[in-house]
Design a protein around this motif. Sequence first.
Motif, PDB file in Angstrom:
ATOM      1  N   ASP A  10       0.874  -1.167   0.000  1.00 21.99           N
ATOM      2  CA  ASP A  10       0.000   0.000   0.000  1.00 21.99           C
ATOM      3  C   ASP A  10       0.911   1.217   0.000  1.00 21.99           C
ATOM      4  OD1 ASP A  10      -2.533   1.307   0.145  1.00 21.99           O
ATOM      5  OD2 ASP A  10      -2.170   1.688   2.274  1.00 21.99           O
ATOM      6  N   GLY A  11       0.938   1.946  -1.112  1.00 17.64           N
ATOM      7  CA  GLY A  11       1.857   3.076  -1.202  1.00 17.64           C
ATOM      8  C   GLY A  11       1.552   3.961  -2.385  1.00 17.64           C
ATOM      9  N   ASN A  12       2.566   4.716  -2.814  1.00 14.36           N
ATOM     10  CA  ASN A  12       2.421   5.691  -3.890  1.00 14.36           C
ATOM     11  C   ASN A  12       3.452   5.453  -4.982  1.00 14.36           C
ATOM     12  OD1 ASN A  12       1.666   7.098  -1.157  1.00 14.36           O
ATOM     13  ND2 ASN A  12       0.476   8.091  -2.749  1.00 14.36           N
ATOM     14  N   VAL A  33       6.667   1.436  -6.385  1.00 12.46           N
ATOM     15  CA  VAL A  33       5.785   1.873  -5.302  1.00 12.46           C
ATOM     16  C   VAL A  33       6.628   2.176  -4.071  1.00 12.46           C
ATOM     17  CG1 VAL A  33       3.885   1.188  -3.778  1.00 12.46           C
ATOM     18  CG2 VAL A  33       3.868   0.485  -6.175  1.00 12.46           C
ATOM     19  N   VAL A  35       6.612   2.747  -0.124  1.00 13.58           N
ATOM     20  CA  VAL A  35       5.792   2.384   1.034  1.00 13.58           C
ATOM     21  C   VAL A  35       6.421   2.994   2.278  1.00 13.58           C
ATOM     22  CG1 VAL A  35       4.908   0.478   2.434  1.00 13.58           C
ATOM     23  CG2 VAL A  35       5.081   0.228  -0.057  1.00 13.58           C
ATOM     24  N   SER A  73       0.252   8.606  -7.532  1.00  8.90           N
ATOM     25  CA  SER A  73      -1.003   7.875  -7.338  1.00  8.90           C
ATOM     26  C   SER A  73      -0.871   6.888  -6.190  1.00  8.90           C
ATOM     27  CB  SER A  73      -1.372   7.086  -8.603  1.00  8.90           C
ATOM     28  OG  SER A  73      -1.671   7.928  -9.674  1.00  8.90           O
ATOM     29  N   LYS A  74      -1.927   6.828  -5.380  1.00  6.38           N
ATOM     30  CA  LYS A  74      -1.963   5.866  -4.275  1.00  6.38           C
ATOM     31  C   LYS A  74      -2.542   4.560  -4.805  1.00  6.38           C
ATOM     32  CE  LYS A  74      -3.419   5.329   0.499  1.00  6.38           C
ATOM     33  NZ  LYS A  74      -2.271   4.496   0.735  1.00  6.38           N
ATOM     34  N   THR A  76      -2.864   0.004  -4.074  1.00  2.76           N
ATOM     35  CA  THR A  76      -2.640  -1.212  -3.308  1.00  2.76           C
ATOM     36  C   THR A  76      -2.343  -2.295  -4.333  1.00  2.76           C
ATOM     37  OG1 THR A  76      -4.149  -0.506  -1.563  1.00  2.76           O
ATOM     38  CG2 THR A  76      -3.606  -2.845  -1.647  1.00  2.76           C
ATOM     39  N   ASP A 107      -6.254   3.686  -5.684  1.00  4.52           N
ATOM     40  CA  ASP A 107      -6.808   4.353  -4.511  1.00  4.52           C
ATOM     41  C   ASP A 107      -6.881   5.865  -4.650  1.00  4.52           C
ATOM     42  OD1 ASP A 107      -7.047   1.860  -3.283  1.00  4.52           O
ATOM     43  OD2 ASP A 107      -5.034   1.975  -2.436  1.00  4.52           O
ATOM     44  N   SER A 108      -6.394   6.416  -5.771  1.00  5.16           N
ATOM     45  CA  SER A 108      -6.467   7.847  -6.061  1.00  5.16           C
ATOM     46  C   SER A 108      -7.479   8.054  -7.175  1.00  5.16           C
ATOM     47  CB  SER A 108      -5.113   8.390  -6.539  1.00  5.16           C
ATOM     48  OG  SER A 108      -4.136   8.254  -5.546  1.00  5.16           O
TER      49      SER A 108
END
Length: 117
Positions: A10-12, A33, A35, A73-74, A76, A107-108
């Motif tokens: 879960d990150g960007n 990504v 984290v 962008s976020k 998962t 998630d974004s």
Amino acid sequence: MRNLSYIILDGNLTADPEGKKVPNGKGLTTFTVAVNHPTSSGEENEKEEVSFFDVEAWEKLGENCTEYLKKGSKVTVMGNLRQNRWKTPEGESRSKVKVVASSVRFDSSPKKERKAA
């Protein structure tokens, strides 16, 4: 007994995803990504540590990532760990672990349309 190497991140994204075709004609999209996770000391003023994970998304999943994700962008990401091993021209052994995505949740909000130049 089957061995498992499943991971959930879960990150960007650290940059826009990059898509390409590999020699066998399949589509491959790669991205990294970041984290964030708290440090072990738990100090309130201490900065979080960051880990960076290289991700591969194949075919339609990768196309969707290229179309809808951008730097920051976020996401998962769910997938499996894979280790690439090779030797340098000098004969030194090298390896790198990557994530092969089976699912990417956006998630974004979607990235804005790019205007044609």
